[in-house]
Structure formats: C-alpha cells, structure tokens
Design an enzyme around this catalytic site. Structure first.
Site, PDB file in Angstrom:
ATOM      1  N   VAL A  88     -22.689   8.791  -6.997  1.00  0.00           N
ATOM      2  CA  VAL A  88     -22.149   9.279  -5.726  1.00  0.00           C
ATOM      3  C   VAL A  88     -21.396   8.161  -5.016  1.00  0.00           C
ATOM      4  O   VAL A  88     -21.540   6.995  -5.353  1.00  0.00           O
ATOM      5  CB  VAL A  88     -23.274   9.846  -4.821  1.00  0.00           C
ATOM      6  CG1 VAL A  88     -23.829  11.105  -5.435  1.00  0.00           C
ATOM      7  CG2 VAL A  88     -24.360   8.823  -4.582  1.00  0.00           C
ATOM      8  N   CYS A  89     -20.601   8.565  -4.037  1.00  0.00           N
ATOM      9  CA  CYS A  89     -19.819   7.639  -3.233  1.00  0.00           C
ATOM     10  C   CYS A  89     -20.745   6.576  -2.663  1.00  0.00           C
ATOM     11  O   CYS A  89     -21.806   6.921  -2.157  1.00  0.00           O
ATOM     12  CB  CYS A  89     -19.134   8.407  -2.102  1.00  0.00           C
ATOM     13  SG  CYS A  89     -18.182   7.390  -0.992  1.00  0.00           S
ATOM     14  N   PRO A  90     -20.431   5.306  -2.709  1.00  0.00           N
ATOM     15  CA  PRO A  90     -19.141   4.712  -3.059  1.00  0.00           C
ATOM     16  C   PRO A  90     -19.060   4.223  -4.502  1.00  0.00           C
ATOM     17  O   PRO A  90     -18.121   3.522  -4.836  1.00  0.00           O
ATOM     18  CB  PRO A  90     -19.095   3.506  -2.125  1.00  0.00           C
ATOM     19  CG  PRO A  90     -20.506   3.013  -2.116  1.00  0.00           C
ATOM     20  CD  PRO A  90     -21.370   4.245  -2.244  1.00  0.00           C
TER      21      PRO A  90
END
Lengths: 78, 179
Positions: free
Chosen positions: A15-17
């Site tokens: 997932v981000c980042p």
C-alpha cells in the site's frame, strides 16, 4: 533508446507509499535511459505514479492494466 | 477489483530544465502509534519524490526514541480516530471502558494487527526507509529536557535543533506541515 525493461518492481499487495518508494529504490540502481517497470494493485497508483514522475523528473513512458494489475514503465532521465 | 485505466493521465514528456527539488518541513507533534504514521508516510513519500525533507519532533519525540519507538502504543481514550474494535459492528469503545486497565495494550495490539493485514510498513521499517532516503531528523533540546530523555536514548542520525532551526528550514520550504 533502450526499450528493454532493466528492472521490474512487483509492488502488488503493497500500500501507499511503498510502490513509489520501491520504484525510487529501483530507479537509482539502473543507468540513465534505462526502464523500470512497476506492477501494483493500488487503485490510487495512476495519480501517484504521475505525481512521482513529475516531481522526480523521470519519464512515464507507458502504462497498461489487466484485470488486477496496473503496470507502469518509467525511464530514468537524470 | 478490476483495474480502471480510464482516468490514467497521458504518458508525459519531461521538461528539459528540471526545477530545484521541493522542500518539506514537518513537525511531529504526537508520539503515539496511530499518529506516527501520517508524518512518516508523508516524509518518506516526499523523499522518494526527490524532495528535501526535515522532520522536527517536538512532543512526537518517542518516534525517534530507541527503546520506545518500536513499542509505540495507541490510546483508546479520547481518541476520535480510534476505529470500532469489530469492523462489522460500528460500535466504538466508550471512553470509560477504554480507560480500564489493559485496554491500551489491547487497542495497540488490535491496531498493529490491522496494519499488518493491510501490509502497511511498521514504524521501524519506515524510519529505516527515512534514513536510507536521507531524511534529516531533528529533536528539540527543550523537549528532551521536559520529557527527561537523554541524547543517547535516541536512534542514530538524529540531530539536535529547536524552534529557530525549524522556522529557518520551514521558511525556505515549499510545504510545512504540523501533524
């Protein structure tokens, strides 16, 4: 210009980042002009990759998607 | 989930003259598990985008504390961001129940479990990435004194500077955030 992908980043499930961080790590390891391909399933990645390229000065040269995965090809420019 | 490419921006060129990297000045105001994520995610992302980043920890000092950093906890009391314990039952823990002994450790365990399931990097992992990306971290001397923490208690690479240094850096930054 080189069209072979020099490095591939499988960021699916991350997932981000993390996808852009992994891309940043990969791009430093290839030569200027070479290509890095990123695979991700992050639905926000289209905006994120464009923003990343705009800020780092590397070039988004291709993108595609299949049922589950977005693929981005980025050329190291600097 | 089907990947949707309709909104993907067109493949873009790169300007010949590349501008100076941007700068991000961050204040970390809280040293809890839930509140350590937003500044660290923002900082590592900015650094991965080539930005110059400096993190100033004031009350968020624990995120650079050697022993406390891996064990940051989340308080279920008075925390509007605390999600309900069971995802399918939208009932939040009442503050009085949250104040009972053991609830803090239960809430922390629960949150760590969710973060693991969501594949989110841990706080020590994010700090390692921050270090790798050359993010500068500053701890404020006054905060150290107030919280009774010595310089030796902090992780390697932390520098010492206070409000004037933050303002100087922030004044020359493109983005300043207090998180």
């Amino acid at each position: 210009m080189d069209t072979q992908v020099a490095s591939q980043v499988d960021a699916r499930g991350l997932v981000c980042p993390m996808p852009t961080i992994r891309l940043g790590q990969a791009i430093r390891k290839v030569e200027i002009g070479e290509l890095v391909e990123v695979w991700t399933d992050d639905p926000g990645s289209k905006e994120n990759m464009a923003a990343w390229c705009k800020n780092t000065g590397h070039e988004l040269v291709a993108n595609s998607a299949d049922e589950t995965t977005f693929k981005y090809t980025v050329r190291r420019k600097r | 989930m089907k990947a949707d490419f309709a909104a993907v921006p067109d493949v873009q060129g790169v300007p010949e003259e590349f501008p100076q990297p941007k700068r991000l000045a961050l204040i970390v105001s809280k040293g809890t598990l839930d509140q350590a994520y937003p500044p660290l995610v923002m900082a590592t992302t900015a650094a991965s985008m080539g930005w110059e980043v400096a993190i100033f920890t004031f009350y968020g000092l624990d995120i650079v504390h050697k022993d406390r950093m891996p064990k940051l906890s989340v308080s279920p009391v008075g925390n509007p961001a605390m999600p309900p314990p069971m995802k399918k039952v939208p009932v939040h823990i009442p503050t009085l129940v949250g104040a009972l002994p053991g609830m803090k450790s239960a809430a922390t365990k629960m949150m760590k479990n969710w973060m693991e399931k969501a594949n989110l990097a841990s706080i020590p992992e994010l700090l390692e990435i921050a270090n790798e990306l050359g993010i500068r971290m500053y701890a404020c001397n006054t905060t150290l004194n107030v919280m009774g923490v010595s310089k030796e208690d902090l992780i390697d690479g932390v520098e010492f500077a206070g409000a004037p240094a933050f303002l100087d850096f922030a004044g020359e930054s493109d983005v300043q955030l207090f998180i």
